[in-house]
Scaffold this motif. Structure first.
Motif, PDB file in Angstrom:
ATOM      1  N   THR A 156       0.820  -1.210   0.000  1.00  0.00           N
ATOM      2  CA  THR A 156       0.000   0.000   0.000  1.00  0.00           C
ATOM      3  C   THR A 156       0.856   1.263   0.000  1.00  0.00           C
ATOM      4  OG1 THR A 156      -0.097  -0.096   2.391  1.00  0.00           O
ATOM      5  CG2 THR A 156      -1.904  -1.144   1.218  1.00  0.00           C
ATOM      6  N   LYS A 157       2.147   1.071  -0.196  1.00  0.00           N
ATOM      7  CA  LYS A 157       3.119   2.172  -0.238  1.00  0.00           C
ATOM      8  C   LYS A 157       3.154   2.960   1.062  1.00  0.00           C
ATOM      9  CE  LYS A 157       2.329   2.732  -5.180  1.00  0.00           C
ATOM     10  NZ  LYS A 157       1.696   3.606  -6.145  1.00  0.00           N
ATOM     11  N   ALA A 158       2.766   2.302   2.140  1.00  0.00           N
ATOM     12  CA  ALA A 158       2.748   3.004   3.418  1.00  0.00           C
ATOM     13  C   ALA A 158       4.166   3.386   3.844  1.00  0.00           C
ATOM     14  CB  ALA A 158       2.084   2.135   4.478  1.00  0.00           C
ATOM     15  N   TYR A 159       5.154   2.672   3.310  1.00  0.00           N
ATOM     16  CA  TYR A 159       6.553   3.028   3.612  1.00  0.00           C
ATOM     17  C   TYR A 159       6.898   4.439   3.145  1.00  0.00           C
ATOM     18  CZ  TYR A 159       8.478  -1.412   5.250  1.00  0.00           C
ATOM     19  OH  TYR A 159       8.790  -2.503   5.984  1.00  0.00           O
ATOM     20  N   TYR A 160       6.171   4.879   2.124  1.00  0.00           N
ATOM     21  CA  TYR A 160       6.474   6.198   1.564  1.00  0.00           C
ATOM     22  C   TYR A 160       5.953   7.347   2.417  1.00  0.00           C
ATOM     23  CZ  TYR A 160       7.245   3.563  -2.828  1.00  0.00           C
ATOM     24  OH  TYR A 160       7.657   2.690  -3.772  1.00  0.00           O
ATOM     25  N   CYS A 161       5.199   7.004   3.425  1.00  0.00           N
ATOM     26  CA  CYS A 161       4.564   8.062   4.224  1.00  0.00           C
ATOM     27  C   CYS A 161       5.601   9.073   4.694  1.00  0.00           C
ATOM     28  CB  CYS A 161       3.848   7.454   5.425  1.00  0.00           C
ATOM     29  SG  CYS A 161       3.244   8.697   6.563  1.00  0.00           S
ATOM     30  N   LEU A 162       5.326  10.355   4.426  1.00  0.00           N
ATOM     31  CA  LEU A 162       6.247  11.426   4.813  1.00  0.00           C
ATOM     32  C   LEU A 162       5.942  11.974   6.189  1.00  0.00           C
ATOM     33  CD1 LEU A 162       6.052  13.488   1.491  1.00  0.00           C
ATOM     34  CD2 LEU A 162       7.870  11.903   2.137  1.00  0.00           C
ATOM     35  N   ALA A 190       4.282   0.907  11.268  1.00  0.00           N
ATOM     36  CA  ALA A 190       5.635   0.834  10.722  1.00  0.00           C
ATOM     37  C   ALA A 190       6.664   0.645  11.830  1.00  0.00           C
ATOM     38  CB  ALA A 190       5.927   2.094   9.917  1.00  0.00           C
ATOM     39  N   LEU A 191       6.416   1.280  12.946  1.00  0.00           N
ATOM     40  CA  LEU A 191       7.385   1.203  14.038  1.00  0.00           C
ATOM     41  C   LEU A 191       7.346  -0.138  14.744  1.00  0.00           C
ATOM     42  CD1 LEU A 191       7.194   4.727  15.673  1.00  0.00           C
ATOM     43  CD2 LEU A 191       9.127   3.726  14.459  1.00  0.00           C
ATOM     44  N   TYR A 210     -11.607   7.519   1.277  1.00  0.00           N
ATOM     45  CA  TYR A 210     -10.595   7.991   0.328  1.00  0.00           C
ATOM     46  C   TYR A 210     -10.380   9.494   0.330  1.00  0.00           C
ATOM     47  CZ  TYR A 210      -8.926   3.735  -1.838  1.00  0.00           C
ATOM     48  OH  TYR A 210      -8.294   2.544  -2.047  1.00  0.00           O
ATOM     49  N   ALA A 211     -10.885  10.191   1.331  1.00  0.00           N
ATOM     50  CA  ALA A 211     -10.594  11.628   1.395  1.00  0.00           C
ATOM     51  C   ALA A 211      -9.103  11.830   1.563  1.00  0.00           C
ATOM     52  CB  ALA A 211     -11.363  12.256   2.551  1.00  0.00           C
ATOM     53  N   CYS A 212      -8.451  10.966   2.334  1.00  0.00           N
ATOM     54  CA  CYS A 212      -7.031  11.116   2.630  1.00  0.00           C
ATOM     55  C   CYS A 212      -6.169  10.809   1.406  1.00  0.00           C
ATOM     56  CB  CYS A 212      -6.632  10.221   3.794  1.00  0.00           C
ATOM     57  SG  CYS A 212      -7.129   8.504   3.594  1.00  0.00           S
ATOM     58  N   SER A 213      -6.444   9.671   0.800  1.00  0.00           N
ATOM     59  CA  SER A 213      -5.577   9.228  -0.284  1.00  0.00           C
ATOM     60  C   SER A 213      -5.566  10.187  -1.457  1.00  0.00           C
ATOM     61  CB  SER A 213      -6.018   7.848  -0.762  1.00  0.00           C
ATOM     62  OG  SER A 213      -5.575   6.906   0.157  1.00  0.00           O
ATOM     63  N   LEU A 214      -6.699  10.853  -1.675  1.00  0.00           N
ATOM     64  CA  LEU A 214      -6.736  11.791  -2.782  1.00  0.00           C
ATOM     65  C   LEU A 214      -5.792  12.963  -2.549  1.00  0.00           C
ATOM     66  CD1 LEU A 214     -10.488  11.951  -3.852  1.00  0.00           C
ATOM     67  CD2 LEU A 214      -8.628  10.577  -4.780  1.00  0.00           C
ATOM     68  N   ARG A 215      -5.404  13.171  -1.306  1.00  0.00           N
ATOM     69  CA  ARG A 215      -4.534  14.298  -1.000  1.00  0.00           C
ATOM     70  C   ARG A 215      -3.122  13.894  -0.620  1.00  0.00           C
ATOM     71  NH1 ARG A 215      -9.062  14.851  -0.404  1.00  0.00           N
ATOM     72  NH2 ARG A 215     -10.258  16.618  -1.203  1.00  0.00           N
ATOM     73  N   CYS A 216      -2.889  12.618  -0.507  1.00  0.00           N
ATOM     74  CA  CYS A 216      -1.583  12.160  -0.019  1.00  0.00           C
ATOM     75  C   CYS A 216      -0.489  12.480  -1.031  1.00  0.00           C
ATOM     76  CB  CYS A 216      -1.628  10.649   0.236  1.00  0.00           C
ATOM     77  SG  CYS A 216      -0.035  10.000   0.774  1.00  0.00           S
ATOM     78  N   PRO A 217       0.554  13.168  -0.591  1.00  0.00           N
ATOM     79  CA  PRO A 217       1.617  13.512  -1.549  1.00  0.00           C
ATOM     80  C   PRO A 217       2.461  12.296  -1.935  1.00  0.00           C
ATOM     81  CG  PRO A 217       2.175  14.330   0.638  1.00  0.00           C
ATOM     82  CD  PRO A 217       0.810  13.704   0.751  1.00  0.00           C
ATOM     83  N   SER A 218       2.347  11.244  -1.124  1.00  0.00           N
ATOM     84  CA  SER A 218       3.204  10.091  -1.401  1.00  0.00           C
ATOM     85  C   SER A 218       2.449   8.943  -2.036  1.00  0.00           C
ATOM     86  CB  SER A 218       3.836   9.585  -0.107  1.00  0.00           C
ATOM     87  OG  SER A 218       4.526  10.598   0.521  1.00  0.00           O
ATOM     88  N   ASP A 219       1.177   9.183  -2.351  1.00  0.00           N
ATOM     89  CA  ASP A 219       0.387   8.161  -3.018  1.00  0.00           C
ATOM     90  C   ASP A 219       0.178   6.915  -2.142  1.00  0.00           C
ATOM     91  OD1 ASP A 219      -1.129   7.378  -5.113  1.00  0.00           O
ATOM     92  OD2 ASP A 219       0.529   6.498  -6.273  1.00  0.00           O
ATOM     93  N   VAL A 220       0.111   7.134  -0.820  1.00  0.00           N
ATOM     94  CA  VAL A 220      -0.172   6.005   0.073  1.00  0.00           C
ATOM     95  C   VAL A 220      -1.670   5.680  -0.047  1.00  0.00           C
ATOM     96  CG1 VAL A 220      -0.273   5.202   2.471  1.00  0.00           C
ATOM     97  CG2 VAL A 220       1.623   6.659   1.716  1.00  0.00           C
ATOM     98  N   ASP A 221      -1.939   4.397  -0.264  1.00  0.00           N
ATOM     99  CA  ASP A 221      -3.353   3.999  -0.337  1.00  0.00           C
ATOM    100  C   ASP A 221      -3.813   3.629   1.072  1.00  0.00           C
ATOM    101  OD1 ASP A 221      -5.850   3.001  -0.838  1.00  0.00           O
ATOM    102  OD2 ASP A 221      -5.241   1.908  -2.645  1.00  0.00           O
TER     103      ASP A 221
END
Lengths: 528, 663
Positions: A156-162, A190-191, A210-221
C-alpha cells in the motif's frame, strides 16, 4: 455410520421456559438429549445475531422460547422477541434455510410436558431435514492470511509516508474523534510491526472514504492499508464493534458458506419484465435483506430495486436477475474477512460467467466498486462492462432517448464515497438530476471529491462520531434549502434515516429531510 | 504470582446423591472439566450444596486463589443463590459465578448415561468459557419504603394486613367492593367445626376498620403500578360512592327509603338490595354506596327520585362526588385478590338457570344463613321444603373441558351442606362425587360423621339433571342421572333440589391484575408462585407476594396461613430496610451511543433516558428502574447498550460452545 444426531439450541426465558424444562426434569419426563439450553432473562434478550450465530456455529435447530403473550415478567419482552423473530425468519427464509430449523414457541413454567414434547417434535423433524450444512463449513477467520504486516506496508506504499499529516487533517473521522489519526496508525504500524497495531478497535473506525488518499503527496493507499491491516486483525479475532449486533455480517458469512438456493426475489412482481436470456444483468445486491432488517426505519429499500427495473424496462431493457446471486463481499472485505469475501466473489463470478453476462448494472455503488476493483485484484475476472444506473440513465439522456415529466422539487445530492472518490463518478448523477424538468439541484458546501461520508462503512464502529458526522451532513443538506436529499447508495439512505430516527424525548437539532435514491426519483419522473 | 488478568476457574460437579451421578458419569465429567482452559481445579462432591460442600469451594477460592467458580448441579433456580452467597463469603464477587444445570436439564430427563455425560460436558464447557467473561458487578442497596399494600380484603388479605399492622408497620388495604369480607363473610358455617363464619370473621373486619396502622381504601381499585421492589408507586382509583365517608353514620335509612331494587351480590342473587345500599349488616366500612348503574337519580341526570338526599339527616349523600386517584408509595405488595366461582350454566346438562331448584352451593350457603334472605329457611323456589336433595361435586373442576384441577374445598362444604340438610330439615341427601378428598385436620372424621347421619354417597359423575320423568315417582321432580360406578349401575335419582359445587376459578380480571403487577399466571390462570413448595407466597416479581386463593384454591385455614406467610415475607423485606438492586442491568457505552432514544421508547420501565451531556445526546440508565430484560440492548442499532452479565461476549461464547458439534 452413526445416525445423525441433531443439535438443538434453545434460548429459554428464565421465568417460563427454563422453568418448564425444570418442571420436565422434576417430573422425570424424558426427551432426547440433543438439546442445549441457554438461559436468558427474557426471550426479548435474544437478538437476531444470536440466532444467526447459532446457525453459523452449526446448530441444526434453534428454538427461541418465552412466556405466553401477556405473561412476560418484563411486560412485553416476549412480544418484542416475536417481532425480532419474524424479521429473522424472513432473512432465514431468504437465505433458503428450512423454516423448521428456527422456531419460536411460548412455553409457560408449568408446561413441562409441552417443553419435552416440543423438543421431541423438533428432533424428529430436524432428523428428517438432515444435518445443517453449516456444521462442517469452514468458520470465518480460522485461516491465517498469507499477508504479513510488512507486505501490507509494501503493497500500500505506506513506507512512503512522509508523516506530513495531510491525511489526518482531512480525515472526517479525526474531525469528530481527535483520538483517531491515520498518520499515527501508519506510524505505529511501521514502528512496531507487531500484533499490537491490529488490536486497536479504532482500526475499524476508518470509513475507507478515500478523502485522505486523494490528497496524499506520497500516493499512500491508506484505505487499502487499513483494509489489509484489518485482515490481520480479523484472524486474531478482532472485528471492531459491529453495528446491529453484527447480524448483517453474520448473514453474509452464512450466505458465503450456504449450499442453499436463496429465495431473494419474492418482491419481483409481474409488472416488471426480466429475462433469463438477457446478457444484461441487474445486480440487486443486499437490498432484499435490508428490507426486513431495516424495516423499523421505514427505509422501503426495495423501492430502489423496483424503481431501477422500471427505468430499465422503460428503456427497453429486460435484464436478467440472478435468483442466487450473493452479497458482493464488500463489507466482508472491508472488515478483514477475506475468506468470506473470496467465497462470495468466487460464487458470483462463476454464476455471472455461466449466465453469459456482458454488462452489469448496479444500484449499489459498493457492489460496483467491489466488482470493478476488488474482484480483479483477487483474481476474479468477470470480463464484462459494469455500469451504475446513474451512468446508464445519463447515457440515455445524452442520446436523447429518455424524457422526463416535470417534478418541481429542490434537491441536493450526496456523493457516496464508493461512487465518487472510489470510482470517480460525480457527473452522471448530476446530469440525470439536471435533465429532469423542474428539479433544482443545489449543491451542499462539501460536494464531489470534498463530499462528506454518511458516517459508517461496513456496518462497523457506528459510534457517536459517525452520528455527529451524519447530523452535520444533514444540517448541511438542510442549509441548501433543498426538500430532498438524493443519494445513489442504499446504505447512505439507511444511515441518514437512522440519524433522523429520533425516539427519545430529548430531541437534537432538526435534521429531518426527505431522503431518496436517485433511481426512485428518476422512476417517478418517467411517464409510464 | 498471580498475573493481573489471569483467570483461575474452579469447577465443582455435584453428584446430588444418585440424582446426577446415577445418569451422568461425574468422574469422567470432573476429569474433562480439568482439561478445559483456565480451570485450576475440578472436583466432584456428593452434595455440593451441603455445608461441607460449600466450605470446599470457599477454601479453594482462598487457597487456590480462584477468581471464577462454576458449579454443575441442580437448577440455578434452586441453588444459584446458595453458591453466589458462598463465593461472596469467600471474598469473591458473586457475579463471578456460573451455574450449570445437569440435574433437571440432564440427568433427570435422559436415560442414556453416555449421552447424558456428553451433554453435561458440553454444558460445563460452555459455562467455563462464559465465566471467563464474567465481570464483578457492584450490588447496590436501595432503601425500602417501610409500608405495605394489601390488595383484596378477604380473609387472606385481612390476615396479612393485620399481621403487618400489628408489627407496627403501616398498611394500605385496597378492596374493590364497598366492604371488606370477601367470600368468607358470605358463608353460613365453616367446615368441619361448623362454627359460624360471621362470628369469627366480623371481629377481624372490625379490627381492620379501627386499626391505627391500617388505612382502608374500600370501593377502590389499583390503576397503575410502577417502580420496583422496596419502592413501588401505586395509583389507586377510589371510586365515587356518592356518599361522604366522613358524614355517613351507616344508619341505613337511605337504603330503607330507596325505591329501586337490585339483586344483591352479597346474597348471591338470592335476595335484593337497593340502589343505595350497605352490602350487609356488619360491613366495614359501614357506609352506604350508590350503585350508579341502577340509581334512577343518576341515570335520569338528577331529574327523578333523589329520595336518599332528602332523607339523609347527616347530609352525606353527594351526587357531585367523582372518582379520586390516590397515590401510594410502598415497599412491598401483597396480592390477595381471591377467586371467582365458575358459572355452572355453561354446563347445559346440569340445568342451572333452566330449572328453578338447581342452585349453587354459595346460594345454598346464603339460604342456610339465619341473616340470609330466607332467614335460614331451606326451601324450594315455591316455598316448599325439599324432601330430597342431590349435591353434585366437581362442577367444572377435575374436568378437562372446563378446569382440570381439583378446587380442593368442595368435598368438605358439600359434606357440611349435607349435614345441615339432614340436621335441619331431615331431607334425603345424595352426594354425587368422583372421589372424596378430606385431607385436613378432622376432615376425615367429619366425613365419617356425615356418612353416619344418613347422607347417601354415590360415586359417579352426574351425566345430566332433567325434568323429563320416566316414572310416576319422577314426575314434577328433578332427576339426577348418573352411573353408580361402585355398583356399575345406572341410577336415576328423583330429587326436589340440586346443589352444584362449582369450580373455584381465577378472578375474571386476573390477567389484568397480573399485568399491572408484572407477575405471571399459571396454566390454570391462578398467579404463579416463585417456588411451588418453598415459596408459595412469593410471586416471580420481587416485592410482590401472594396470599389466599389468587394463587390456588384454598380452604380458610390455608388462606389464613398463606396470608400470614405473605405478611412475614413482606415484613422480612420491609424490616431489612434495604434491598439489593439487580446488578445485571443495562449499561451504555457512551462512545457508541447516538442518543437516538430507541431504548427510551422500547423500555417498559422507563429506565433508559436520553440526556444532553457535554452538548451530546446520550442515553443513561436509571439503575433503580432497570430490570435487566435486555430489550434495549437488542433494539440498540449501534451496539452501545448492553446487559451486564449477559454481554455479547458472554452469550456468543455459549452459543459457539453449545452449537458446535465436535467432529
Amino acid at each position: 455410520m452413526t445416525e445423525f444426531e441433531p443439535r438443538i439450541i434453545v434460548f429459554a426465558c428464565n421465568w417460563c421456559t427454563y422453568a418448564a424444562a425444570d418442571t420436565a426434569g422434576t417430573s422425570r419426563i424424558q426427551y432426547p438429549p440433543n438439546v442445549r439450553i441457554i438461559r436468558v432473562m427474557c426471550s426479548g434478550m435474544v437478538a437476531p445475531e444470536h440466532i444467526s450465530l447459532a446457525l453459523e456455529s452449526g446448530a441444526d435447530g434453534i428454538l427461541v422460547a418465552g412466556c405466553h403473550p401477556g405473561d412476560c415478567h418484563y411486560i412485553s419482552g416476549n412480544l418484542k422477541a416475536e417481532e425480532k423473530f419474524h424479521m429473522v425468519s424472513k432473512v432465514v427464509s431468504m437465505l433458503g434455510i428450512e423454516g423448521g430449523r428456527v422456531r419460536l414457541k411460548w412455553i409457560a413454567a408449568s408446561e413441562g410436558p409441552i417443553f419435552a414434547q416440543t423438543i421431541k417434535d423438533m428432533v424428529d423433524e430436524i432428523r428428517k431435514l438432515g444435518p445443517s450444512p453449516f456444521r462442517t463449513s469452514q468458520k470465518a477467520g480460522r485461516e491465517k492470511t498469507a499477508l504479513t504486516l510488512e507486505d501490507i506496508l509494501q503493497d500500500t506504499k505506506a513506507y512512503y509516508c512522509l508523516e506530513c499529516s495531510k491525511c489526518t487533517s482531512i480525515c472526517p473521522v479525526t474531525k469528530y474523534d481527535p483520538s483517531y489519526s491515520p498518520r499515527t496508525v501508519i506510524e505505529n504500524a511501521a514502528l512496531r510491526l507487531g500484533d499490537e497495531s491490529t488490536r486497536d478497535k479504532k482500526l475499524f473506525s476508518c470509513l475507507g472514504c478515500y478523502a485522505c488518499s486523494l490528497r496524499c503527496p506520497s500516493d499512500v493507499d491508506y484505505p487499502d492499508f487499513m483494509r489489509k491491516l484489518r485482515s490481520l486483525a480479523f484472524v486474531s479475532g478482532e472485528c471492531g464493534c459491529p453495528a446491529h449486533g453484527g447480524f448483517l455480517h453474520s448473514v453474509t458469512r452464512l450466505m458465503a458458506r450456504s449450499p442453499y438456493k436463496q429465495k431473494r426475489l419474492d418482491w419481483l412482481t409481474k409488472e416488471y419484465q426480466t429475462s433469463d436470456h438477457s446478457d444484461i444483468l441487474y445486480f440487486v445486491g443486499c437490498i432484499p435483506y435490508f428490507e426486513p432488517i431495516f424495516g423499523y426505519l421505514d427505509t422501503k429499500a426495495l423501492d430502489i430495486t423496483r424503481a431501477n427495473l422500471k427505468i430499465l424496462n422503460h428503456m427497453g431493457v429486460q435484464p436478467m436477475l440472478l435468483p442466487d446471486e450473493k452479497c458482493c463481499g464488500h463489507d466482508a472485505l472491508w472488515t478483514g474477512d477475506v475468506e468470506t469475501f473470496q467465497r462470495l466473489a468466487e460464487h458470483n463470478t462463476k454464476l455471472i460467467k455461466e449466465a453469459g453476462i456482458k454488462k452489469i448494472i448496479f444500484t449499489c455503488p459498493e457492489g460496483h466498486r467491489t466488482f470493478k476493483i476488488d474482484y480483479p485484484e483477487h483474481g476474479f475476472e468477470l470480463g464484462c462492462e459494469l455500469q451504475h444506473i446513474s451512468e446508464f440513465v445519463a447515457e440515455k439522456i445524452e442520446k436523447k432517448e429518455l424524457k422526463f415529466k416535470e417534478i418541481k422539487r429542490k434537491v441536493t445530492y450526496q456523493d457516496p464515497c464508493r461512487l465518487g472518490r472510489h470510482l470517480g463518478i460525480y457527473d452522471s448523477p448530476r446530469k440525470v438530476l439536471e435533465a429532469i424538468p423542474g428539479i433544482e439541484l443545489i449543491e451542499m458546501e462539501k460536494n464531489r471529491e470534498y463530499s462528506l461520508c454518511c458516517g459508517t462503512s461496513a456496518f462497523t464502529n457506528c459510534d457517536i462520531y459517525s452520528h455527529e458526522m451524519r447530523v452535520d451532513r444533514l444540517l448541511e443538506a438542510k442549509a441548501t434549502g433543498a426538500e430532498i436529499l438524493v443519494t445513489t447508495c442504499p446504505k447512505c439512505q439507511i444511515h441518514f434515516k437512522c440519524a433522523m430516527n429520533n425516539k427519545g424525548k430529548e430531541k437534537g437539532p432538526d435534521i429531518n429531510i426527505e431522503v431518496m435514491d436517485l433511481a426512485s426519483l428518476v422512476a417517478s419522473a418517467i411517464d409510464s | 504470582m498471580l498475573m493481573e488478568n489471569e483467570k483461575r476457574i474452579g469447577v465443582y460437579i455435584c453428584h446430588c446423591g444418585l440424582n446426577i451421578a446415577g445418569t451422568v458419569d461425574v468422574e469422567e465429567l470432573t476429569k474433562y472439566a480439568a482439561t478445559l482452559p483456565n480451570v485450576v481445579i475440578s472436583r466432584d462432591y456428593r452434595y455440593i450444596c451441603s455445608d461441607p460442600g460449600q466450605e470446599l469451594i470457599k477454601n479453594d477460592i482462598k487457597e487456590l486463589k480462584l477468581n471464577r467458580v462454576v458449579v454443575a448441579s441442580c437448577s440455578p433456580r434452586m441453588h444459584e443463590h446458595t453458591f453466589r452467597k458462598a463465593c461472596r463469603a469467600a471474598g469473591l464477587n458473586p457475579y463471578l459465578y456460573e451455574h450449570v444445570n445437569i440435574r433437571e436439564h440432564c440427568s433427570w430427563v435422559h436415560a442414556d448415561k453416555k449421552q447424558a455425560t456428553e451433554k453435561a460436558k458440553d454444558l460445563v464447557r460452555a459455562a467455563v468459557q462464559r465465566v471467563y467473561y464474567h465481570q464483578p458487578l457492584e450490588i447496590k442497596e436501595i432503601p425500602v419504603i417501610p409500608e405495605a399494600l394489601v390488595v383484596g380484603g378477604g380473609i387472606a388479605g385481612i390476615e396479612a394486613a393485620l399481621k403487618i399492622a400489628n408489627s407496627g408497620r403501616k398498611v394500605y388495604l385496597v378492596e374493590k367492593e364497598p366492604s371488606i369480607g370477601g367470600h368468607m363473610i358470605q358463608l353460613d358455617t365453616t367446615f368441619p367445626t361448623l362454627d359460624c363464619s360471621e362470628c369469627i370473621m366480623t371481629p377481624k373486619m372490625s379490627e381492620v376498620g379501627h386499626h391505627p396502622n391500617i388505612e382502608l381504601l374500600a370501593y377502590s381499585e389499583v390503576e397503575e403500578v410502577s417502580g420496583s421492589v422496596g419502592n413501588f408507586k401505586v395509583k389507586v382509583r377510589k371510586k365515587a360512592r356518592f356518599v361522604d365517608e366522613d358524614k355517613c353514620i351507616g344508619c341505613g335509612v337511605c337504603e330503607q327509603k330507596c325505591p329501586w331494587k337490585v339483586p344483591s351480590e352479597f346474597e348471591a342473587g338470592l335476595g335484593q338490595r337497593k340502589a343505595i345500599y350497605i352490602p350487609f349488616a356488619q360491613a366495614i366500612p359501614n357506609i352506604a354506596t350508590v350503585d350508579k348503574d341502577h340509581c334512577v337519580y343518576i341515570q335520569s341526570g338528577g331529574k327523578k327520585c333523589g329520595a336518599c338526599i332528602k332523607i339523609c339527616e347527616a347530609g352525606a349523600v353527594d351526587f357531585n362526588q367523582i372518582d379520586q386517584i390516590v397515590e401510594l408509595q410502598v415497599g412491598a405488595i401483597i396480592l390477595a385478590t381471591g377467586y371467582d366461582i365458575f358459572d355452572p350454566s355453561q354446563i347445559l346438562q346440569y340445568g342451572y338457570g333452566k330449572y328453578d331448584n338447581v342452585i349453587t352451593a354459595l346460594e345454598f350457603e346464603r339460604m342456610t344463613c339465619a341473616a340470609g334472605p330466607t332467614s335460614g329457611k331451606i326451601q324450594l323456589k315455591d316455598g316448599r321444603i325439599p324432601q330430597s336433595v342431590a349435591i353434585i361435586h366437581c362442577v367444572g373442576s377435575r374436568d378437562r373441558n372446563y378446569r382440570e384441577y381439583c378446587s380442593k374445598i368442595c368435598c368438605m362444604y358439600a359434606l357440611k351442606h349435607g349435614h345441615h340438610l339432614r340436621d335441619r330439615i331431615d331431607a334425603d341427601v345424595y352426594q354425587m362425587y368422583i372421589d372424596m378428598r378430606c385431607t385436613g385436620d378432622a376432615y376425615e372424621e367429619f366425613y365419617k360423621r356425615v356418612s353416619e347421619e344418613g347422607v347417601v354417597f354415590i360415586k359417579g359423575k352426574v351425566a345430566e339433571v332433567t325434568d323429563r320423568a320416566n316414572t310416576e315417582e319422577e314426575k314434577g321432580r328433578l332427576v339426577v342421572v348418573a352411573e353408580d360406578t361402585l355398583l356399575a349401575k345406572l341410577v336415576r335419582i328423583p330429587v326436589d333440589m340440586v346443589i352444584l359445587c362449582p369450580a373455584m376459578i381465577p378472578r375474571a380480571d386476573a390477567t389484568e391484575i397480573a399485568r399491572k403487577f408484572s407477575i405471571t399466571q399459571k396454566a390454570s390462570g391462578f398467579f404463579l408462585e416463585r417456588h411451588a413448595k418453598l415459596e408459595p407466597q412469593v410471586s416471580a416479581m420481587d416485592g410482590v407476594f401472594l396470599a389466599g386463593c389468587c394463587q390456588f384454591p384454598k380452604d380458610i385455614p390455608d388462606s389464613v396461613s398463606h396470608g400470614r406467610a405473605a405478611a412475614a415475607a413482606a415484613l422480612e423485606l420491609i424490616d431489612r430496610g434495604s434491598v439489593a438492586a439487580e446488578a445485571a442491568i443495562a449499561c451504555v457505552d457512551e462512545t457508541l451511543c447516538h442518543g437516538c432514544g430507541i431504548c427510551e421508547e422500547i423500555c417498559e420501565f422507563q429506565a433508559p433516558k436520553v440526556i444532553v451531556k457535554d452538548g451530546k445526546r446520550v442515553s443513561t440508565v436509571n439503575e433503580a428502574l432497570c430490570k435487566g430484560c435486555g430489550a434495549c440492548a437488542v433494539a440498540c442499532p449501534s451496539g452501545a447498550m448492553s446487559i451486564k452479565h449477559f454481554t455479547r461476549d458472554e452469550i456468543s461464547t455459549m452459543i459457539k460452545a453449545l452449537a458446535t458439534v465436535e467432529k
